[in-house]
Design an enzyme around this catalytic site. Structure first.
Site, PDB file in Angstrom:
ATOM      1  N   CYS A 175     -11.411  -1.629  -1.379  1.00 16.53           N
ATOM      2  CA  CYS A 175     -10.027  -1.433  -1.819  1.00 16.53           C
ATOM      3  C   CYS A 175      -9.357  -2.724  -2.287  1.00 16.53           C
ATOM      4  O   CYS A 175      -8.553  -2.700  -3.233  1.00 16.53           O
ATOM      5  CB  CYS A 175      -9.204  -0.787  -0.706  1.00 16.53           C
ATOM      6  SG  CYS A 175      -9.297  -1.626   0.889  1.00 16.53           S
TER       7      CYS A 175
ATOM      8  N   HIS B 239      -2.053  -3.324  -1.193  1.00 16.51           N
ATOM      9  CA  HIS B 239      -2.639  -4.640  -0.935  1.00 16.51           C
ATOM     10  C   HIS B 239      -2.064  -5.644  -1.925  1.00 16.51           C
ATOM     11  O   HIS B 239      -2.191  -5.482  -3.146  1.00 16.51           O
ATOM     12  CB  HIS B 239      -4.161  -4.594  -1.101  1.00 16.51           C
ATOM     13  CG  HIS B 239      -4.879  -3.840  -0.006  1.00 16.51           C
ATOM     14  ND1 HIS B 239      -4.245  -3.365   1.110  1.00 16.51           N
ATOM     15  CD2 HIS B 239      -6.200  -3.492   0.111  1.00 16.51           C
ATOM     16  CE1 HIS B 239      -5.139  -2.752   1.885  1.00 16.51           C
ATOM     17  NE2 HIS B 239      -6.320  -2.824   1.307  1.00 16.51           N
TER      18      HIS B 239
END
Length: 377
Positions: free
Chosen positions: A160, A253
């Protein structure tokens, strides 16, 4: 699928999709995304022994913001055996079981679109971001020949945190070339799955370690930004150093990146390269794709997870603070949605590209007629 995007189906009927690991958080996202998909229909869910035999609504502890899709709620959860009534499978399995299970399904004739880490760096398995390295799908026939898979195969999406990084690096690599990358991540707690990080460990805190994460960020871009030469993957040869941190943010993120370029470039040229990056007409026609997958913000304090994580229905990376780096050449901040761009949405986009290029078939060798299933490589 991007809710603002109307895409007509190029197929006479939908492909039947199965989800392995359907009760986990990424599996739930896949079930949610498949509910209204124009090309795919969810027909099978599979999970561990403790869930198999139950209706999906009974087996899953649902954590998403929308209700369980009606079509999924009544599906009976199947064991992780390659006898599912579907044309291909998504794998959202935990890495402790994904490696052997994915091989079993591929050997039995199922295309496997995996979010798990086990096969990402295998020498004959495409590690795919469609906007970055769609040509790597040419490795599939070699994989099938090497492993005796017949109609089955495995394609993976990256970690990810790698997903957003490489999506932003791609236009810079194409325009200027890359030499060295230094990246520091601030990663959302949802990346740890559910229940994830205990609240007393993360609230008001930052944890400067995520097991295996730095290694993935230093290895996976080499394959993604490299090339397939017809027989093997040639790595990009970048120097990459990563520091990964868990922060008390739900989704998204954030990454601070410094890069050295092979060609001299002004900040204006760097911003233009990022803004001008767009996908081909082939990719733009995919239901989950966005035409401009990298968005550039000019404000000093953007991107921010609370304000920018849903950009492009969660499939775009948002870049800000593009400026000179006194150690390398340029530095910037990027944000990507870890559960969409970095996991379930990434796998869905990969499956759409595979379908569009003819890698899926409704004529699959039934499991009972396939080669004997083995967990060994």
């Amino acid at each position: 699928m991007n809710p603002a995007k109307a895409v007509s189906a190029p197929f006479e009927q939908k492909f039947r999709a199965g989800v392995l690991g359907a009760t986990g958080i990424v599996g739930q996202r896949l079930v949610q995304l498949l509910a209204q998909h124009p090309w795919f229909e969810l027909t099978a869910v599979a999970a561990s022994e403790r869930s198999s035999g139950k209706n999906y609504s009974e087996a899953v502890k649902w954590h998403l913001e929308t209700p369980i899709p009606a079509a999924a709620a009544s599906l009976v959860v199947q064991p992780l055996e390659p006898t599912l009534d579907c044309d291909f499978v998504f794998s959202a399995l935990d890495s402790s079981v994904a490696g052997a299970a994915e091989e079993d399904f591929a050997r039995a004739g199922y295309p496997v679109v995996s979010n798990s880490k086990n096969h990402r760096m295998s020498p004959d398995v495409p590690l795919l971001i469609p906007e970055v390295n769609s040509a790597h799908l040419e490795a599939i026939p070699v994989q099938q020949k090497n492993r005796g898979y017949g109609s089955g195969f495995i394609v993976t999406n990256p970690n990810c945190s790698t997903a957003g990084l490489v999506l932003v690096l791609k236009p810079l690599a194409d325009k200027f070339g890359l030499e060295k990358i230094f990246v520091v991540t601030m990663q959302a707690v949802s990346g740890a799955g559910y229940p994830g990080v205990p609240s007393l460990d993360i609230l008001g805190n930052v944890v400067p370690f995520i097991s295996g994460e730095e290694e993935k960020m230093e290895e996976e871009p080499q394959k993604l930004l490299g090339r397939w030469d017809g027989a093997r993957f040639i790595e990009a040869g970048l120097g990459i150093s990563a520091h990964c941190n868990r922060v008390p943010v739900e989704n998204g993120h954030l990454e601070c990146v410094s890069a050295s370029l092979k060609k001299i470039a002004t900040l204006t040229e760097v911003r233009e390269a990022l803004r001008d990056f767009k996908v081909s007409d082939e990719l733009a026609a995919l239901p989950t794709a966005v035409k401009h997958p990298v968005l550039v913000r000019d404000e000093d304090n953007r991107p921010q997870p609370r304000r920018d994580v849903e950009a492009g229905a969660g499939m775009a990376a948002v870049v800000g603070r593009v400026r000179e780096c006194p150690l390398l050449d340029v530095k910037l901040t990027l944000l990507s949605h870890n559960l969409l761009r970095g996991a379930a949405g990434a796998a869905l986009l990969n499956a759409e590209l595979l379908a569009a290029r003819g890698y899926f078939s409704r004529v699959r060798v039934p499991a009972a007629e396939a080669a004997p299933v083995s967990a060994e490589n």
